[in-house]
Design an enzyme around this catalytic site. Structure first.
Site, PDB file in Angstrom:
ATOM      1  N   GLY A 793     -29.955 -24.635  -3.484  1.00  0.00           N
ATOM      2  CA  GLY A 793     -30.839 -23.615  -4.024  1.00  0.00           C
ATOM      3  C   GLY A 793     -30.109 -22.327  -4.317  1.00  0.00           C
ATOM      4  O   GLY A 793     -29.050 -22.055  -3.748  1.00  0.00           O
ATOM      5  N   LYS A 794     -30.687 -21.555  -5.235  1.00  0.00           N
ATOM      6  CA  LYS A 794     -30.138 -20.246  -5.567  1.00  0.00           C
ATOM      7  C   LYS A 794     -31.284 -19.258  -5.637  1.00  0.00           C
ATOM      8  O   LYS A 794     -32.355 -19.560  -6.168  1.00  0.00           O
ATOM      9  CB  LYS A 794     -29.392 -20.290  -6.900  1.00  0.00           C
ATOM     10  CG  LYS A 794     -28.163 -21.194  -6.888  1.00  0.00           C
ATOM     11  CD  LYS A 794     -27.431 -21.192  -8.218  1.00  0.00           C
ATOM     12  CE  LYS A 794     -26.223 -22.117  -8.174  1.00  0.00           C
ATOM     13  NZ  LYS A 794     -25.480 -22.128  -9.446  1.00  0.00           N
ATOM     14  N   GLY A 795     -31.067 -18.071  -5.065  1.00  0.00           N
ATOM     15  CA  GLY A 795     -32.100 -17.050  -5.067  1.00  0.00           C
ATOM     16  C   GLY A 795     -31.546 -15.705  -5.458  1.00  0.00           C
ATOM     17  O   GLY A 795     -30.382 -15.565  -5.844  1.00  0.00           O
ATOM     18  N   CYS A 796     -32.425 -14.699  -5.347  1.00  0.00           N
ATOM     19  CA  CYS A 796     -32.016 -13.368  -5.763  1.00  0.00           C
ATOM     20  C   CYS A 796     -30.960 -12.779  -4.853  1.00  0.00           C
ATOM     21  O   CYS A 796     -30.295 -11.817  -5.209  1.00  0.00           O
ATOM     22  CB  CYS A 796     -33.239 -12.458  -5.803  1.00  0.00           C
ATOM     23  SG  CYS A 796     -34.065 -12.318  -4.217  1.00  0.00           S
ATOM     24  N   GLY A 798     -28.607 -14.875  -3.018  1.00  0.00           N
ATOM     25  CA  GLY A 798     -27.440 -15.697  -2.799  1.00  0.00           C
ATOM     26  C   GLY A 798     -27.664 -17.157  -3.111  1.00  0.00           C
ATOM     27  O   GLY A 798     -28.707 -17.565  -3.621  1.00  0.00           O
ATOM     28  N   VAL A 799     -26.623 -17.972  -2.773  1.00  0.00           N
ATOM     29  CA  VAL A 799     -26.642 -19.419  -2.989  1.00  0.00           C
ATOM     30  C   VAL A 799     -26.806 -20.096  -1.638  1.00  0.00           C
ATOM     31  O   VAL A 799     -26.184 -19.687  -0.650  1.00  0.00           O
ATOM     32  CB  VAL A 799     -25.329 -19.891  -3.652  1.00  0.00           C
ATOM     33  CG1 VAL A 799     -25.390 -21.382  -3.982  1.00  0.00           C
ATOM     34  CG2 VAL A 799     -25.062 -19.087  -4.895  1.00  0.00           C
ATOM     35  N   LYS A 814     -26.578 -19.760   3.702  1.00  0.00           N
ATOM     36  CA  LYS A 814     -26.739 -18.921   2.519  1.00  0.00           C
ATOM     37  C   LYS A 814     -25.510 -18.040   2.358  1.00  0.00           C
ATOM     38  O   LYS A 814     -25.145 -17.282   3.249  1.00  0.00           O
ATOM     39  CB  LYS A 814     -27.975 -18.038   2.627  1.00  0.00           C
ATOM     40  CG  LYS A 814     -28.152 -17.150   1.390  1.00  0.00           C
ATOM     41  CD  LYS A 814     -29.202 -16.085   1.591  1.00  0.00           C
ATOM     42  CE  LYS A 814     -30.572 -16.670   1.554  1.00  0.00           C
ATOM     43  NZ  LYS A 814     -31.613 -15.612   1.597  1.00  0.00           N
ATOM     44  N   ASP A 919     -40.748 -10.694  -0.834  1.00  0.00           N
ATOM     45  CA  ASP A 919     -40.502 -11.740  -1.831  1.00  0.00           C
ATOM     46  C   ASP A 919     -41.189 -13.042  -1.423  1.00  0.00           C
ATOM     47  O   ASP A 919     -40.581 -14.110  -1.397  1.00  0.00           O
ATOM     48  CB  ASP A 919     -39.004 -11.965  -2.005  1.00  0.00           C
ATOM     49  CG  ASP A 919     -38.690 -12.782  -3.269  1.00  0.00           C
ATOM     50  OD1 ASP A 919     -39.558 -12.844  -4.157  1.00  0.00           O
ATOM     51  OD2 ASP A 919     -37.595 -13.356  -3.347  1.00  0.00           O
TER      52      ASP A 919
END
Length: 1141
Positions: A793-796, A798-799, A814, A919
Site C-alpha cells: 500500500g501507499k498513502g499520503c 509513506g509506502v 511503513k 485522515d
C-alpha cells in the site's frame, strides 16, 4: 596449680569464650540488620522517579531509619527481621516494578495494586520462590506474562487483572500446583485457554473475562478443577459449545460466560452444579431450549440468558429454584405461556421476558412473588386480562407490558402498588377509563398508555401525581377537556395527548409546567387561542398542536422560545400575519404553519432562522406579496412548501438555497423564469402548476441562469456561459493532467535516487531502534524486506511493506516519505513536525483493541520506519471495492463500523490530550483475521490540546471525498472533522460506493446522493437489500446515524462517543425501555433524551406535497431511529417509526 583449680579455670575459660562468641554473632547480626539490603532496594525504588507529594506523604520510608520491620508503612516482616509482605494499594506511584525482587528471600506476598505501575513483568519474578500472593492488578503493565512464574510452586493467588498485558496465558502456569485464584480479566491477552489449567485441582477462581482476543473453545478439562467456585470468561471471543464437563464442578457458585461467541445448547449437566448462585450466559448465540434440569439449582439467585436464540418455553421446574431473585430471558425466541410455577418464587425481584414470542395470559400466581420489583413482559403475544391481583405487589416499581394483545380495562388495583415508578401498557387493546388512582401514585415518573382504545376523561386527579416526568396518552379515544390540574406537574417534560377526542381550550396552567420539553396535542378538537403562558416554557423543544381547531393570532411571544426546534401549528384556523418574532427562534429546524388562514407577507425575519433545515411549510394560507430575498439565507433548508397562497413576483430568492430537495410553489401568482439549477430542472409539473405568469408561452425557454448579485440573465447569456465554462474546463483538465504526469515522473526519479541513497547511507549512518513491544527480530531483517514486490500500500505519508522476519512473524512496515523542509539541517531538527514524529508521538501513548498495534520504530538520517501488526484481510476499502464486498455480510459490516467508532471514540475522549486522526477513510481501517477493525495510518494525526484545537493547519488534512466541508473555508480541523469522515465511511459501507463513485448519477458526492434518495432502501449495497426486515431496520438506523455525522455544521454532529453508543444500541434495540433498570434511577432528570419517545407519523410532520408513499415514509422514519444516547434529543425527535416508547 591443683587439678581442681585447673579444671575450674578451663571451664571458666570455655564459658567466657562462648560468651564472647555469642556477643560477636549478635553484634554482627545487628550490624547486618542496620545495613538491611532489602530496605535499601525499596528506598531506592520509591525514589527512582518523582512521585507526587501526596503519594510520597503516605510513605514514611527514609534512608536514615533503615529498619522497615519496625516502622515502615505497607511493609510486614518475619520474626527474623526479613520482609514477608509488601502491600501497596491505590497509591499512584508511576514506577516500574523493583528490579531486585529475588533479593527478598522471605517474600510471601507482593501486592502493588492501583498504583499506575508501568513497564513489563520481569522474568526475575519467578525467582521469588516463597511467593504465595502476587497481586499487580489495576496498573499499566504491558508485555507478556513471563513463563518464569511457573517456578512459583508455593503461589496460591495470581491477580494481574486490569492492565494491558498481551500474549498468551502461559500453559506452564499449571505447574503452580497450589494455585487457588487465577485472575487475569481486563487485559489484552490473546490465544486460547490452556487445557493445562485442568491439572490445577485446587483452583477455586478463574477470571479471564474482558480479554477480547482470547478465542477458541472452552477446554473440557476445566471440569477437572473440582474445587472451582468462580468461572469467568465473559467478553472474550471464546466459541463452540459449553462443555458438558462443567457439570462436574459441584462447588461452582458463579458461571459468567456472557458476550462471547459460544453457541449450541445449554448443557443439561449444569443441573448438577448444586452450589450455583449466579448463571450469566447472556449476549451469546445459544440455541435450543432451557433445560428442565435448571430446576435442580435450588441455590440459584440470578439467571441471565437474554439476547440468545433460545426456543421453547420456560420449564415448569423453574419454580423449584426457590432462591431466585432475578430472571432475564429477554431477546430470545421463547414461546408458550408463562408457567404458573413462577408464583412459587417468593424472593423473585426482577422477571424480564421482553421481546420473545410468549403467548397465553399473565398467570395470577405471579402475585405471590411478593418481592417483585420489576416485571417486564413487553413485545410478546400475551393476551387476556391484566390480573387485578398484581395490585398486591407493593414493592413493584416497574411494570412493562406494552406491545402485546392484552384486553379489558386497566385494573384499578394497580394504584395499590405504591412504589410504582414506571407503567407502560401501550400498544395493546385495552378499553375502559384510566383509573384515577394511578395519579395518586407519588413515585410515578412515567405513564405510557399509547395506542389502546381507552375512553373517558383525563382524571381530575392528574395534578396529584407531582412526580410525573413523561405522560403519554396518545392514540386513544379519550374525550373531554384537559384538566387545569395539569399545572401541578412541575417535573413533566414530555406531554402527549395526541390523536384523541379532546375538546375545549388548553388551560393556561400548562405554563406552570416549567420543565416541559415537548407538547404534542395534535389530532384533537381543541379550540380557542394558543395560551400565552406556553411562551414561558423556556426549555420547550417541540410544540405540536396540528389538526385541531385553534384560532386567533399566533402569539408573538413564541419568539421567546429560543430552545424550540420544531413548531407545528398546521391544520388549524390561525389567522392574521406570521409573527416576525419567530425569526428569533434561532434553533428552529422545522416550522409548519400550513393549512391555516394566515395572511399578509412572508416576514423577512424567517431568513434569520439559520438552523431551519428540515422543512418550512407555509402552504394553504392566504399569504401575499413577494418571497423575501432574505429567504436565500436558509442554506440548510431541505423542504419548502409555499403552495396554495397568493404569492407573486419572481423566484430569484430561491435560486441559491443549495440544500433544497423538495419545493412546491404551485397555485400562486409567480411570474418570470425558473432559476436554472438542478433542483428546478428536476421539479415535477405538479410542483409548479397554477402559476399562470410563470414561464408563459411567449418565452422561448423557462430557465435562466441566476448569478449572485446580478439577478437573472437571458438564455443567450446562459448558452455563452455554458460554452465558456466547457472550454475552460477542458483547458484546466489538460493542464492538470500534464502537471500530474510531470509530477509522477519527478517523484519516480526522486524515489529512485532516495532508494539508492538509503542503500548507501544504511551502511554509513547508524540505525536507531525503539521497540514498543517485545520483539524478536533485528533491523537488518526489516531492511531487506523493503523491496518493491513487498509493497502492499501507499498513502499520503509513506509506502507500506509486508515484512516476513526470520522467526516466522509477518509485520507491516511503513517507510515514510522524507520530511519536506526549508533551510538547513538544524532548522529541520528544530522546527519540522513531519508525519514520523507525529505517528511516534501518537502511537506510543495509545492502546486500544480497535487501533492497530504499534510495534516500534527505527530510523537513520534518511530513512524512517514504523512497524505495525500485519492485517491479513487488508483494508476496509479493499474489501468493499476490490472484492466487491461479497465477503461482507451485514453482521460483519456492523461489527467493523462499531469497532471503528469505538476506536475513534477512544482517541477523542479517552486520550489526554484528545487525538484527532485527520485522515479517517475506508483504506485506513484495517481488517484483522477475524474481521475485527483496526484504525491505522496516523501520518496526519495531530495532538489537540486546549491551546491547539481549531488552529489552522498548513497541510491538507484528509483524503479527497472524506474531508469535512468546513475545512475548505476555515482550514480548521477538530474532532468533528473526524466525525464527518467517519460518517462518509459508514455510507460507503452501507452503499458499497466510494465517496466519489462513477456509478453515482452526475458524479455528485455520495453524501448528497444519499440525501437526495431520502433514505430509500435502494441506496443500500445490492448484496444487502435481500436481508431480513429486522436487519433492514438496523441498516436504516445506521444510515440515519451516518447522516447525523455528515451534517454540514460541525456543531450539529454528534461526538464519536455518542455515535458508538447509538450504533451499539441499534443491535440490541428494544425501543424506549430496552434493558432499563429504574431501580438505579428513582427520579430521572428532566433532561432525559426524548428521541426514543417520539413516534410521530411523518405525514403530520412535513408538507403533504413533500410526502411520498406510506411505505417510503416508514423507510424514512426507520432511517433516523435510535435509542438513548447523550446526543441532543432535538436531532432525532420525530424520527422513530415506533409508536411506542
Amino acid at each position: 596449680m591443683s587439678l581442681h583449680s585447673l579444671i575450674f579455670f578451663s571451664s571458666s575459660s570455655s564459658s567466657l569464650l562462648f560468651s564472647f562468641f555469642f556477643i560477636f554473632i549478635f553484634c554482627f547480626s545487628l550490624s547486618d540488620a542496620e545495613q538491611n539490603p532489602e530496605a535499601s532496594i525499596l528506598y531506592s525504588w520509591l525514589h527512582s522517579s518523582s512521585p507526587t507529594p501526596s503519594s510520597l506523604s503516605l510513605f514514611n520510608w527514609n534512608s536514615i531509619d533503615n529498619t522497615p520491620c519496625n516502622n515502615w508503612t505497607f511493609i510486614t516482616c518475619s520474626s527474623q527481621g526479613f520482609i514477608t509482605d509488601i502491600d501497596i494499594e491505590s497509591v499512584p506511584l508511576q514506577l516500574s516494578l523493583p528490579k531486585n525482587l529475588p533479593a527478598f528471600r522471605s517474600l510471601q506476598k507482593l501486592t502493588i495494586s492501583g498504583a499506575n505501575l508501568t513497564g513489563t513483568l520481569p522474568e526475575s519474578l519467578g525467582d521469588c520462590l516463597g511467593l504465595k500472593v502476587l497481586d499487580l492488578s489495576s496498573n499499566g503493565l504491558v508485555g507478556d506474562i513471563p513463563w518464569s512464574l511457573s517456578k512459583l510452586r508455593n503461589l496460591e493467588t495470581l491477580i494481574l487483572n486490569s492492565n494491558q498485558l498481551t500474549g498468551k496465558i502461559p500453559p506452564d502456569i499449571s505447574k503452580c500446583s497450589k494455585l487457588k485464584s487465577l485472575i487475569l480479566f481486563d487485559n489484552l491477552l490473546t490465544g486460547s485457554i490452556p487445557t493445562e489449567l485442568g491439572k490445577l485441582s485446587g483452583l477455586e477462581v478463574i477470571r479471564i473475562g474482558g480479554n477480547k482476543e482470547i478465542s477458541g473453545q472452552i477446554p473440557s478439562e476445566i471440569g477437572d478443577c473440582s474445587n472451582l467456585t468462580v468461572l469467568g470468561l465473559a467478553e472474550t471471543s471464546v466459541s463452540g459449545n459449553l462443555p458438558s464437563s462443567l457439570g462436574k464442578l459441584k462447588k461452582l457458585e458463579t458461571l459468567s460466560i456472557y458476550t462471547t461467541m459460544i453457541s449450541g445448547e445449554i448443557p443439561s449437566d449444569l443441573g448438577n452444579c448444586s452450589e450455583l448462585v449466579d448463571l450469566f450466559l447472556y449476549e451469546n448465540s445459544l440455541s435450543g431450549s432451557i433445560p428442565r434440569e435448571i430446576g435442580q439449582l435450588t441455590k440459584l439467585e440470578q439467571l441471565f440468558l437474554w439476547q440468545n436464540s433460545l426456543v421453547g418455553g420456560i420449564p415448569e421446574e423453574i419454580g423449584n429454584c426457590s432462591n431466585l431473585k432475578m430472571i432475564d430471558l429477554s431477546l430470545n425466541l421463547l414461546s408458550g405461556s408463562i408457567p404458573s410455577s413462577i408464583g412459587r418464587l417468593s424472593f423473585l425481584e426482577e422477571f424480564m421476558i421482553s421481546d420473545n414470542k410468549f403467548s397465553g395470559s399473565i398467570p395470577t400466581t405471579i402475585s405471590n412473588c411478593s418481592s417483585l420489583v420489576q416485571l417486564q413482559l413487553d413485545k410478546n403475544q400475551i393476551s387476556g386480562l391484566i390480573p387485578s391481583e398484581l395490585g398486591t405487589l407493593t414493592k413493584l416499581t416497574l411494570f412493562f407490558a406494552w406491545s402485546n394483545q392484552l384486553e379489558g380495562s386497566i385494573p384499578p388495583g394497580l394504584a395499590d402498588c405504591t412504589d410504582l415508578q414506571a407503567l407502560d401498557l401501550s400498544r395493546n387493546s385495552l378499553t375502559g377509563t384510566i383509573p384515577s388512582g394511578l395519579f395518586m401514585l407519588r413515585n410515578l415518573t412515567k405513564l405510557l398508555l399509547i395506542s389502546n382504545s381507552l375512553s373517558g376523561f383525563i382524571p381530575q386527579e392528574i395534578g396529584n401525581c407531582s412526580s410525573l416526568v413523561r405522560l403519554r396518552l396518545g392514540f386513544n379515544r379519550i374525550t373531554g377537556e384537559i384538566p387545569s390540574g395539569i399545572g401541578s406537574l412541575k417535573k413533566i417534560n414530555f406531554l402527549d395527548f395526541s390523536s384523541n377526542r379532546l375538546h375545549g381550550k388548553v388551560p393556561d396552567e400548562i405554563g406552570s409546567c416549567s420543565e416541559l420539553q415537548m407538547i404534542d396535542l395534535s389530532n384533537n378538537s381543541l379550540e380557542g387561542s394558543l395560551p400565552n403562558p406556553v411562551s414561558s416554557l423556556s426549555g420547550l423543544q417541540v410544540l405540536d398542536v396540528s389538526a385541531n381547531q385553534f384560532s386567533g393570532k399566533i402569539p408573538a411571544s413564541l419568539g421567546r422560545l429560543v430552545s424550540l426546534n420544531k413548531l407545528i401549528l398546521s391544520k388549524n384556523l390561525f389567522s392574521g400575519s406570521i409573527p416576525t418574532s419567530l425569526g428569533m427562534c434561532s434553533g428552529l429546524q422545522l416550522l409548519d404553519l400550513g393549512s391555516n388562514e394566515l395572511s399578509g407577507e412572508i416576514p423577512s425575519e424567517l431568513g434569520d432562522i439559520e438552523n431551519l433545515e428540515i422543512a418550512l411549510n407555509l402552504s394553504s394560507n392566504r399569504l401575499t406579496g413577494k418571497i423575501p430575498s432574505k429567504i436565500a439565507s436558509l442554506n440548510k433548508l431541505s423542504i419548502l412548501d409555499l403552495s396554495h397562497n397568493m404569492l407573486e413576483g419572481d423566484l430569484a430568492p430561491l435560486a441559491n438555497i443549495e440544500n433544497l430537495v423538495s419545493l412546491n410553489i404551485s397555485y400562486n401568482s409567480f411570474s418570470g423564469y425558473l432559476p436554472d439549477n438542478k433542483l428546478f430542472r428536476q421539479l415535477s409539473p405538479q410542483d409548479l402548476e397554477g402559476n399562470k405568469k410563470l414561464c408563459s408561452s411567449t418565452q422561448d425557454s423557462c430557465f435562466l441562469t441566476y448569478r449572485k448579485g446580478n439577478g437573472l440573465g437571458d438564455d443567450g447569456d446562459a448558452s455563452r456561459t455554458r460554452k465558456l465554462r466547457l472550454t475552460l474546463a477542458l483547458l484546466i483538465t489538460l493542464t492538470v493532467v500534464l502537471m500530474i504526469l510531470g509530477a509522477v515522473a519527478v517523484i519516480r526519479a526522486r524515489r529512485n535516487i532516495d532508494n539508492e541513497r538509503d542503500s548507501e547511507l544504511g551502511e554509513t549512518y547508524k540505525w536507531q531502534f525503539t521497540p514498543f513491544q517485545k520483539l524478536n527480530f533485528s533491523v537488518d531483517q526489516i531492511i531487506r524486506c523493503l523491496v518493491e514486490p513487498n509493497v502492499i500500500g501507499k498513502g499520503c505519508s509513506g509506502v507500506v511493506y509486508r515484512a516476513d522476519v526470520d522467526n516466522g512473524e509477518v509485520i507491516a512496515v511503513k517507510k515514510l516519505w522524507p520530511a519536506m523542509v526549508n533551510g538547513g539541517h538544524d532548522e529541520k531538527t528544530k522546527n519540522v513536525r513531519d508525519s514520523f514524529s507525529a505517528e511516534v508521538k501518537t502511537l506510543g501513548t495509545i492502546r486500544h483493541k480497535n487501533i492497530v498495534r504499534f510495534l516500534g520504530c527505527c530510523w537513520n538520517r534518511n530513512t524512517r520506519l514504523l512497524m505495525y501488526d500485519y492485517m491479513p484481510n487488508g483494508s476496509l476499502g479493499s474489501l468493499l471495492h476490490e472484492r466487491r464486498g461479497s465477503s461482507l455480510d451485514w453482521d460483519l459490516r456492523y461489527r467493523i463500523l462499531l469497532g471503528a467508532a469505538q476506536g475513534l471514540a477512544y482517541l477523542h475522549h479517552d486520550c489526554l490530550p484528545p487525538i484527532v486522526h485527520r485522515d479517517i477513510k475506508a483504506n485506513n481501517i484495517l481488517i484483522g483475521l477475524d474481521f475485527e477493525p483496526y484504525i491505522a495510518d496516523f501520518g496526519l494525526a495531530k495532538l489537540v490540546d486546549e491551546g491547539d484545537i481549531g488552529r489552522c493547519s498548513n497541510t491538507v488534512a484528509g483524503s479527497y471525498g472524506y474531508i469535512a466541508p468546513e475545512y475548505g473555508y476555515s482550514m480548521k480541523i477538530t474532532e468533528k472533522s473526524d466525525v464527518y469522515s467517519y460518517g462518509v465511511v459508514v455510507l460507503e459501507v452501507l452503499t458499497g460506493k466510494q465517496p466519489i463513485d462513477p456509478t453515482v448519477p452526475e458524479g455528485i458526492h455520495l453524501v448528497d446522493w444519499v440525501r437526495q434518495n431520502r433514505g430509500s432502501l435502494e441506496v443500500l449495497d445490492s448484496t444487502l437489500r435481500s436481508r431480513t426486515e429486522a436487519e433492514a431496520d438496523e441498516m436504516m438506523q445506521v444510515l440515519g446515524t451516518a447522516l447525523l455525522c455528515v451534517n454540514s455544521s460541525p456543531d450539529e454532529r454528534p461526538t464519536m462517543k455518542d455515535v458508538a453508543a447509538m450504533l451499539k444500541e441499534i443491535k440490541q434495540e428494544r425501543e424506549e425501555y430496552a434493558k432499563v433498570d429504574l431501580l438505579l434511577k428513582k427520579s430521572p432528570p428532566p433532561t432525559t433524551t426524548m428521541q426514543e419517545e417520539c413516534r410521530k407519523n411523518e405525514m403530520m410532520m412535513i408538507p403533504a406535497a413533500a410526502a411520498s408513499s406510506s411505505k417510503e415514509m416508514r423507510r424514512e422514519e426507520r432511517l433516523l431511529k435510535s435509542n438513548n444516547t447523550s446526543f441532543s434529543a432535538s436531532s432525532l425527535l420525530y424520527s422513530s417509526s415506533s409508536s411506542i416508547e
